[in-house]
Motif scaffolding. Structure first.
Motif, PDB file in Angstrom:
ATOM      1  N   SER A   1     -15.545 -20.210  41.127  1.00 51.06           N
ATOM      2  CA  SER A   1     -14.588 -19.850  40.073  1.00 51.06           C
ATOM      3  C   SER A   1     -14.582 -18.359  39.752  1.00 51.06           C
ATOM      4  N   GLY A   2     -15.672 -17.676  40.069  1.00 50.51           N
ATOM      5  CA  GLY A   2     -15.766 -16.245  39.727  1.00 50.51           C
ATOM      6  C   GLY A   2     -15.797 -16.024  38.221  1.00 50.51           C
ATOM      7  N   ALA A   3     -16.222 -17.025  37.472  1.00 48.91           N
ATOM      8  CA  ALA A   3     -16.234 -16.904  36.002  1.00 48.91           C
ATOM      9  C   ALA A   3     -17.252 -15.878  35.550  1.00 48.91           C
ATOM     10  N   ARG A   4     -16.889 -15.130  34.519  1.00 42.33           N
ATOM     11  CA  ARG A   4     -17.837 -14.188  33.932  1.00 42.33           C
ATOM     12  C   ARG A   4     -17.533 -13.999  32.452  1.00 42.33           C
ATOM     13  N   ALA A   5     -18.388 -13.245  31.769  1.00 40.48           N
ATOM     14  CA  ALA A   5     -18.262 -13.097  30.318  1.00 40.48           C
ATOM     15  C   ALA A   5     -16.867 -12.601  29.944  1.00 40.48           C
ATOM     16  N   GLY A   6     -16.298 -13.192  28.908  1.00 41.56           N
ATOM     17  CA  GLY A   6     -14.994 -12.769  28.397  1.00 41.56           C
ATOM     18  C   GLY A   6     -13.818 -13.509  28.999  1.00 41.56           C
ATOM     19  N   HIS A   7     -14.046 -14.310  30.038  1.00 42.69           N
ATOM     20  CA  HIS A   7     -12.939 -15.032  30.676  1.00 42.69           C
ATOM     21  C   HIS A   7     -12.427 -16.175  29.792  1.00 42.69           C
ATOM     22  N   LYS A   8     -11.157 -16.500  30.019  1.00 43.01           N
ATOM     23  CA  LYS A   8     -10.530 -17.616  29.321  1.00 43.01           C
ATOM     24  C   LYS A   8     -10.321 -18.736  30.352  1.00 43.01           C
ATOM     25  N   VAL A   9     -10.941 -19.868  30.096  1.00 44.94           N
ATOM     26  CA  VAL A   9     -10.952 -20.945  31.102  1.00 44.94           C
ATOM     27  C   VAL A   9     -10.299 -22.207  30.546  1.00 44.94           C
ATOM     28  N   LEU A  10      -9.446 -22.814  31.350  1.00 48.66           N
ATOM     29  CA  LEU A  10      -8.869 -24.111  30.977  1.00 48.66           C
ATOM     30  C   LEU A  10      -9.467 -25.173  31.884  1.00 48.66           C
ATOM     31  N   ASP A  11     -10.188 -26.126  31.296  1.00 48.28           N
ATOM     32  CA  ASP A  11     -10.745 -27.240  32.064  1.00 48.28           C
ATOM     33  C   ASP A  11      -9.838 -28.444  31.826  1.00 48.28           C
ATOM     34  N   LEU A  12      -8.922 -28.620  32.771  1.00 49.54           N
ATOM     35  CA  LEU A  12      -7.915 -29.687  32.625  1.00 49.54           C
ATOM     36  C   LEU A  12      -8.477 -31.039  33.064  1.00 49.54           C
ATOM     37  N   ALA A  13      -8.006 -32.076  32.430  1.00 49.24           N
ATOM     38  CA  ALA A  13      -8.537 -33.420  32.690  1.00 49.24           C
ATOM     39  C   ALA A  13     -10.061 -33.357  32.619  1.00 49.24           C
ATOM     40  N   GLY A  14     -10.517 -32.589  31.654  1.00 49.01           N
ATOM     41  CA  GLY A  14     -11.939 -32.215  31.569  1.00 49.01           C
ATOM     42  C   GLY A  14     -12.879 -33.357  31.254  1.00 49.01           C
ATOM     43  N   GLY A  15     -12.322 -34.494  30.884  1.00 45.34           N
ATOM     44  CA  GLY A  15     -13.140 -35.683  30.664  1.00 45.34           C
ATOM     45  C   GLY A  15     -14.294 -35.433  29.723  1.00 45.34           C
ATOM     46  N   THR A  16     -15.491 -35.701  30.216  1.00 44.36           N
ATOM     47  CA  THR A  16     -16.653 -35.618  29.336  1.00 44.36           C
ATOM     48  C   THR A  16     -17.297 -34.226  29.351  1.00 44.36           C
ATOM     49  N   GLY A  17     -16.580 -33.245  29.856  1.00 38.71           N
ATOM     50  CA  GLY A  17     -16.943 -31.844  29.629  1.00 38.71           C
ATOM     51  C   GLY A  17     -18.050 -31.255  30.475  1.00 38.71           C
ATOM     52  N   ASP A  18     -18.311 -31.817  31.679  1.00 37.72           N
ATOM     53  CA  ASP A  18     -19.371 -31.263  32.537  1.00 37.72           C
ATOM     54  C   ASP A  18     -19.087 -29.804  32.893  1.00 37.72           C
ATOM     55  N   LEU A  19     -17.856 -29.526  33.330  1.00 28.93           N
ATOM     56  CA  LEU A  19     -17.515 -28.159  33.731  1.00 28.93           C
ATOM     57  C   LEU A  19     -17.424 -27.255  32.512  1.00 28.93           C
ATOM     58  N   ALA A  20     -16.803 -27.769  31.447  1.00 29.09           N
ATOM     59  CA  ALA A  20     -16.595 -26.961  30.234  1.00 29.09           C
ATOM     60  C   ALA A  20     -17.933 -26.497  29.652  1.00 29.09           C
ATOM     61  N   ALA A  21     -18.954 -27.358  29.705  1.00 29.63           N
ATOM     62  CA  ALA A  21     -20.267 -27.000  29.150  1.00 29.63           C
ATOM     63  C   ALA A  21     -20.829 -25.781  29.863  1.00 29.63           C
ATOM     64  N   LYS A  22     -20.723 -25.786  31.161  1.00 27.43           N
ATOM     65  CA  LYS A  22     -21.268 -24.687  31.965  1.00 27.43           C
ATOM     66  C   LYS A  22     -20.421 -23.415  31.767  1.00 27.43           C
ATOM     67  N   PHE A  23     -19.102 -23.584  31.779  1.00 27.88           N
ATOM     68  CA  PHE A  23     -18.230 -22.423  31.581  1.00 27.88           C
ATOM     69  C   PHE A  23     -18.479 -21.779  30.217  1.00 27.88           C
ATOM     70  N   SER A  24     -18.727 -22.610  29.208  1.00 30.71           N
ATOM     71  CA  SER A  24     -18.941 -22.102  27.856  1.00 30.71           C
ATOM     72  C   SER A  24     -20.113 -21.120  27.828  1.00 30.71           C
ATOM     73  N   LYS A  25     -21.173 -21.423  28.566  1.00 27.86           N
ATOM     74  CA  LYS A  25     -22.345 -20.532  28.632  1.00 27.86           C
ATOM     75  C   LYS A  25     -21.990 -19.249  29.380  1.00 27.86           C
ATOM     76  N   ILE A  26     -21.244 -19.393  30.475  1.00 25.86           N
ATOM     77  CA  ILE A  26     -20.968 -18.217  31.321  1.00 25.86           C
ATOM     78  C   ILE A  26     -19.999 -17.245  30.648  1.00 25.86           C
ATOM     79  N   VAL A  27     -18.947 -17.747  30.012  1.00 24.72           N
ATOM     80  CA  VAL A  27     -17.938 -16.830  29.438  1.00 24.72           C
ATOM     81  C   VAL A  27     -18.436 -16.198  28.129  1.00 24.72           C
ATOM     82  N   GLY A  28     -19.440 -16.802  27.518  1.00 22.84           N
ATOM     83  CA  GLY A  28     -20.060 -16.201  26.329  1.00 22.84           C
ATOM     84  C   GLY A  28     -19.168 -16.212  25.104  1.00 22.84           C
ATOM     85  N   GLU A  29     -19.626 -15.507  24.072  1.00 25.46           N
ATOM     86  CA  GLU A  29     -18.908 -15.567  22.792  1.00 25.46           C
ATOM     87  C   GLU A  29     -17.574 -14.806  22.815  1.00 25.46           C
ATOM     88  N   ASN A  30     -17.409 -13.882  23.766  1.00 23.61           N
ATOM     89  CA  ASN A  30     -16.125 -13.178  23.868  1.00 23.61           C
ATOM     90  C   ASN A  30     -15.113 -13.932  24.724  1.00 23.61           C
TER      91      ASN A  30
END
Lengths: 275, 207
Positions: free
Chosen positions: A83-112
């Protein structure tokens, strides 16, 4: 019935009346879609899929681990690696279900950064929201009940969009891909993780036996619901194969589209960029 | 099965478990929050990206794609051991044994996070076994390690003395140093002779 078959029947129609009948058949076909191996009205599919996911939501994570022997976690990790995700990115986890991807992205993109966990199904969204809150993942994550075909976001909003094991349940996949393309920022990327076509004939046969015979029984045993898991197996077979999906992504405007086969092609990760 | 992801998952779980056991890690992680560090070890089939927040997420990078990590470090596995000695870093960079690109503070903070891990193993063990058993186990463990180190040290001395003094199958340290000095003198003599021959050849060519 496919659109091309309808065109063939039009060619043989000689009278005006026959052409009208053929035209009616075509519009019937256009109004229909598949739900597993069944043909259903397009406007019924979303509610039928919703029923399936309402039924399995509570046991979704357990069943995922059981059915894939935990390998779904590695497929999802591979998606995040690509995904090339990094701090400050805006990520849409579609059909995200129980949030496996979203949980990890939340840590990587950080508070910004920001993560939006979107799902058409309220029951799945609730399970995901409760799970992430219990894990202490709050602050940069929002929950949106949204239809992938009509995403309720402005144009050029997200750096990354992921849809993991969700696209095959969407009624109009082309429309959904176009909608994702619209909300993706220029330079952003879409990642589609989905069941696909095994590369090896032997693996394909073993996989058929597993998914049509074992999977519904496991569903019955654990989630007390064999039909939903029968639908799962059928919907995987009806989903476009690797090259077809790549072509669909190209058709809506994605560039540098590519795919990676995982576990012998049982699952494929498609990636496309918007420039 | 994606093997790379299996390795990164194992690394991530281990690293975060260790950090959870270190009460000082929270402060050290805060310095790195929002940063990413790429570590590319030549012998490893995959470069790793460490993404820092209130934990460490380990990702796999693609060597064919340009990395956006804040700091990128490329080195061999042999160099990894030398990195403990910070006085060697300049020499490693000059010799191209270590390639550092980006924010060096991220590399320093990451190194601090790993090398200065302060885990009270006895405390963590006591939560499982109780205080007395944990203390006894740790003391026994420490004494076994001390005894083993002593034995290894004694054995090394005995073997070294036996090889040098009794069997004379290895040279004494002083002899080795003397031999190295002689080699150095010979090397410089050869270099001088070579330069002289070249000068004479040039003179002959001019005549």
């Amino acid at each position: 019935m496919s659109n091309s078959q309808v065109s063939d029947s039009n060619d043989t129609a000689v009278t005006e009346g026959a052409e009208v009948v053929a035209g009616d058949k075509q519009s019937d076909a256009e109004a229909q879609t598949h739900f597993g191996f069944k043909q259903v009205e397009k406007n019924q599919k979303a509610s039928m899929v919703a029923e399936v996911f309402h039924s399995v939501a509570a046991k979704y994570d357990v069943m995922n681990d059981l059915m894939s022997m935990g390998i779904h976690r590695l497929w999802k990790r591979f998606t995040i690696d690509c995904s090339g995700a990094r701090a400050g990115h805006k990520v849409l986890d579609l059909a995200g279900g129980t949030g496996d991807l979203a949980a990890k992205f939340s840590k990587i993109v950080g508070e910004n950064g920001q993560v939006i966990l979107a799902d058409i199904n309220n029951a799945m969204l609730n399970v995901g929201r409760d799970k992430l809150r219990n894990l202490g993942i709050v602050g940069n994550i929002d929950y949106v009940q949204a239809n992938a075909e009509m995403l309720p976001f402005p144009d050029n909003t997200f750096d990354i969009i992921t849809i993991a094991f969700g696209l095959r349940n969407v009624t109009d996949k082309d429309k959904a891909l176009a909608s994702m393309y619209r909300v993706l920022k220029p330079g952003g990327r879409l990642l589609v993780l989905e069941f696909s076509k095994p590369e090896n004939e032997l693996l394909s046969k073993a996989y058929d036996v597993y998914s049509f015979h074992l999977l519904p029984k496991m569903g019955q045993l654990v989630a007390n619901d064999s039909e939903s898991y029968q639908y799962l197996a059928e919907s995987i077979r009806m989903h476009p194969d690797q090259e077809t999906l790549k072509g669909m992504m190209d058709a809506v405007g994605f560039e540098q589209t590519s795919y990676y086969n995982l576990t012998g092609g049982i699952v494929a990760l498609h990636r496309g960029f918007k420039f | 099965m994606p093997a790379a992801q299996l390795v990164s998952a194992a690394l991530e779980v281990t690293l975060n478990k260790l950090l959870d056991m270190d009460p000082t890690s929270e402060h050290k992680l805060a310095k790195l929050s929002g940063k990413q560090m790429l570590v590319d070890i030549t012998e490893s089939p995959w470069p790793f990206v460490f993404s820092f927040s209130d934990r460490v997420d380990v990702l796999i990078a693609n060597r064919d794609e340009e990395s956006q990590a804040d700091c990128q470090m490329k080195l061999s596995i042999n160099t990894l051991g030398v990195l403990k000695d910070s006085s060697q870093i300049t020499r490693l960079i000059q010799n191209n044994d270590l390639v550092l690109d980006g924010d060096i503070h991220v590399a320093q903070a990451f190194s601090q996070l790993i090398t200065e891990m302060d885990i009270d193993w006895e405390e963590h063990l006591s939560q499982v076994t109780g205080d007395v058993a944990a203390h006894t186990l740790m003391q026994t463990g420490k004494s076994v390690i001390a005894r083993m180190n002593h034995r290894i040290s004694t054995l090394t001395t005995v073997l070294a003395e036996g090889a040098i003094e009794e069997k004379q199958i290895a040279a004494h340290k002083i002899l080795v140093v003397d031999y190295c000095d002689k080699i150095n003198v010979l090397r410089s003599d050869t270099a001088r002779l070579e330069a002289r021959i070249q000068r004479l050849e040039r003179q002959l060519g001019q005549d």
